[in-house]
Motif scaffolding. Structure first.
Motif, PDB file in Angstrom:
ATOM      1  N   ILE A 124       0.832  -1.210   0.000  1.00  0.00           N
ATOM      2  CA  ILE A 124       0.000   0.000   0.000  1.00  0.00           C
ATOM      3  C   ILE A 124       0.862   1.254   0.000  1.00  0.00           C
ATOM      4  N   SER A 125       0.344   2.301  -0.595  1.00  0.00           N
ATOM      5  CA  SER A 125       1.017   3.593  -0.573  1.00  0.00           C
ATOM      6  C   SER A 125       0.894   4.194   0.826  1.00  0.00           C
ATOM      7  N   LEU A 126       1.921   4.918   1.242  1.00  0.00           N
ATOM      8  CA  LEU A 126       1.955   5.499   2.590  1.00  0.00           C
ATOM      9  C   LEU A 126       2.374   6.959   2.539  1.00  0.00           C
ATOM     10  N   ASP A 127       2.019   7.699   3.580  1.00  0.00           N
ATOM     11  CA  ASP A 127       2.634   8.990   3.878  1.00  0.00           C
ATOM     12  C   ASP A 127       3.687   8.687   4.936  1.00  0.00           C
ATOM     13  N   ILE A 128       4.937   9.051   4.668  1.00  0.00           N
ATOM     14  CA  ILE A 128       6.023   8.823   5.617  1.00  0.00           C
ATOM     15  C   ILE A 128       6.390  10.178   6.216  1.00  0.00           C
ATOM     16  N   ILE A 129       6.223  10.283   7.533  1.00  0.00           N
ATOM     17  CA  ILE A 129       6.397  11.542   8.248  1.00  0.00           C
ATOM     18  C   ILE A 129       7.626  11.439   9.148  1.00  0.00           C
ATOM     19  N   PHE A 130       8.583  12.337   8.927  1.00  0.00           N
ATOM     20  CA  PHE A 130       9.823  12.344   9.693  1.00  0.00           C
ATOM     21  C   PHE A 130       9.667  13.311  10.866  1.00  0.00           C
ATOM     22  N   VAL A 131       9.966  12.825  12.090  1.00  0.00           N
ATOM     23  CA  VAL A 131       9.691  13.564  13.320  1.00  0.00           C
ATOM     24  C   VAL A 131      10.986  13.864  14.081  1.00  0.00           C
ATOM     25  N   ARG A 132      11.192  15.136  14.379  1.00  0.00           N
ATOM     26  CA  ARG A 132      12.374  15.564  15.150  1.00  0.00           C
ATOM     27  C   ARG A 132      12.240  15.157  16.614  1.00  0.00           C
ATOM     28  N   ALA A 133      13.326  15.314  17.363  1.00  0.00           N
ATOM     29  CA  ALA A 133      13.343  14.968  18.789  1.00  0.00           C
ATOM     30  C   ALA A 133      12.353  15.802  19.594  1.00  0.00           C
ATOM     31  N   ASP A 134      12.068  17.038  19.162  1.00  0.00           N
ATOM     32  CA  ASP A 134      11.108  17.876  19.899  1.00  0.00           C
ATOM     33  C   ASP A 134       9.662  17.580  19.514  1.00  0.00           C
ATOM     34  N   GLY A 135       9.453  16.587  18.641  1.00  0.00           N
ATOM     35  CA  GLY A 135       8.106  16.196  18.237  1.00  0.00           C
ATOM     36  C   GLY A 135       7.594  16.932  17.005  1.00  0.00           C
ATOM     37  N   SER A 136       8.357  17.898  16.512  1.00  0.00           N
ATOM     38  CA  SER A 136       7.900  18.621  15.322  1.00  0.00           C
ATOM     39  C   SER A 136       8.171  17.802  14.061  1.00  0.00           C
ATOM     40  N   ILE A 137       7.311  17.981  13.072  1.00  0.00           N
ATOM     41  CA  ILE A 137       7.464  17.270  11.807  1.00  0.00           C
ATOM     42  C   ILE A 137       8.534  17.961  10.973  1.00  0.00           C
ATOM     43  N   GLU A 138       9.556  17.212  10.600  1.00  0.00           N
ATOM     44  CA  GLU A 138      10.660  17.726   9.787  1.00  0.00           C
ATOM     45  C   GLU A 138      10.254  17.773   8.316  1.00  0.00           C
ATOM     46  N   SER A 139       9.681  16.673   7.821  1.00  0.00           N
ATOM     47  CA  SER A 139       9.232  16.613   6.425  1.00  0.00           C
ATOM     48  C   SER A 139       8.242  15.473   6.264  1.00  0.00           C
ATOM     49  N   ILE A 140       7.549  15.484   5.118  1.00  0.00           N
ATOM     50  CA  ILE A 140       6.564  14.439   4.806  1.00  0.00           C
ATOM     51  C   ILE A 140       6.813  13.954   3.383  1.00  0.00           C
ATOM     52  N   ALA A 141       6.970  12.653   3.224  1.00  0.00           N
ATOM     53  CA  ALA A 141       7.027  12.032   1.905  1.00  0.00           C
ATOM     54  C   ALA A 141       5.627  11.480   1.656  1.00  0.00           C
ATOM     55  N   ALA A 142       4.847  12.203   0.866  1.00  0.00           N
ATOM     56  CA  ALA A 142       3.441  11.851   0.652  1.00  0.00           C
ATOM     57  C   ALA A 142       3.273  10.846  -0.476  1.00  0.00           C
ATOM     58  N   ASN A 143       2.296   9.971  -0.316  1.00  0.00           N
ATOM     59  CA  ASN A 143       1.882   9.035  -1.371  1.00  0.00           C
ATOM     60  C   ASN A 143       3.053   8.255  -1.978  1.00  0.00           C
ATOM     61  N   ASN A 203      15.506  15.017   5.700  1.00  0.00           N
ATOM     62  CA  ASN A 203      16.457  16.061   5.291  1.00  0.00           C
ATOM     63  C   ASN A 203      17.470  16.372   6.378  1.00  0.00           C
ATOM     64  N   GLU A 204      17.211  15.854   7.572  1.00  0.00           N
ATOM     65  CA  GLU A 204      18.078  16.075   8.731  1.00  0.00           C
ATOM     66  C   GLU A 204      17.884  14.912   9.692  1.00  0.00           C
ATOM     67  N   PRO A 205      18.708  14.783  10.709  1.00  0.00           N
ATOM     68  CA  PRO A 205      18.510  13.717  11.693  1.00  0.00           C
ATOM     69  C   PRO A 205      17.149  13.859  12.387  1.00  0.00           C
ATOM     70  N   VAL A 206      16.489  12.713  12.613  1.00  0.00           N
ATOM     71  CA  VAL A 206      15.169  12.680  13.252  1.00  0.00           C
ATOM     72  C   VAL A 206      15.156  11.652  14.374  1.00  0.00           C
ATOM     73  N   ALA A 207      14.147  11.765  15.231  1.00  0.00           N
ATOM     74  CA  ALA A 207      14.007  10.855  16.365  1.00  0.00           C
ATOM     75  C   ALA A 207      13.031   9.715  16.084  1.00  0.00           C
ATOM     76  N   ALA A 208      12.174   9.900  15.070  1.00  0.00           N
ATOM     77  CA  ALA A 208      11.165   8.886  14.769  1.00  0.00           C
ATOM     78  C   ALA A 208      10.630   9.094  13.359  1.00  0.00           C
ATOM     79  N   VAL A 209       9.987   8.051  12.865  1.00  0.00           N
ATOM     80  CA  VAL A 209       9.282   8.118  11.589  1.00  0.00           C
ATOM     81  C   VAL A 209       7.888   7.563  11.827  1.00  0.00           C
ATOM     82  N   LEU A 210       6.902   8.242  11.277  1.00  0.00           N
ATOM     83  CA  LEU A 210       5.504   7.837  11.381  1.00  0.00           C
ATOM     84  C   LEU A 210       5.000   7.496   9.991  1.00  0.00           C
TER      85      LEU A 210
END
Length: 167
Positions: A105-124, A136-143
């Motif tokens: 399935i196609s996904l939206d991949i959301i990259f999350v910084r350590a402070d919880g803010s969304i760094e970027s989104i790879a849509a569809n 685009n930068e180091p992140v703490a999680a991916v959703l």
């Protein structure tokens, strides 16, 4: 004797096959009192919220904690409910790169910084693609959410993500 063994073995295999739980099942197992809720894939389920433009969007996500769980991710799943997803928390902040190999399935991949803010989104994202989808930068999680949900809900970089961590 051999015939009886074959019949017994076949019946046992048939029962096991009928009772197997496919990873794409949308219904979570009901936990015992005080126990953690688990998805049919055996991963912990936790509440997650995204705050965007004054709105709060609630999801229930699977937590892929181990390297093996993270490598498997949502591969082979044939559906993902609109209010479901998977969070990949990292032990340390790092650049993240995902691919869609064996992801149906196609996904939206959301990259999350350590402070919880969304760094970027790879849509569809494109199912089965071997192309890297990277932060685009180091992140703490991916959703990972169902494709199109971020746009549908107006979720964008800078919005905040919060989820329940270890108990």
């Amino acid at each position: 004797m051999v015939m009886r063994w074959c019949a017994t073995t076949f019946a046992t295999l048939a029962l096991v096959a009928c009772n197997a739980s496919a990873p794409s099942d949308a219904i979570a197992q009901r936990p015992a009192a005080g126990a953690e809720a688990l998805s049919p894939a055996g991963l912990p389920l936790v509440p997650l919220t995204i705050n965007s433009a004054g709105k709060r969007h609630a999801f229930t996500v699977e937590v892929a904690r181990t390297a093996q769980e993270q490598a498997q991710g949502l591969m082979f799943r044939t559906e993902l409910a609109p209010d479901a997803g998977m969070i990949f928390p990292f032990p340390t902040v790092k650049p993240a790169s995902f691919w869609m190999k064996n992801t149906v399935i196609s996904l939206d991949i959301i990259f999350v910084r350590a402070d919880g803010s969304i760094e970027s989104i790879a849509a569809n994202t494109v199912p089965y693609s071997l192309d890297a989808v990277s932060s685009n930068e180091p992140v703490a999680a991916v959703l990972e959410l169902a494709a199109g949900r971020a746009a549908e809900l107006g979720i964008k970089p800078g919005d905040t993500v919060k989820w329940q961590t270890e108990r």
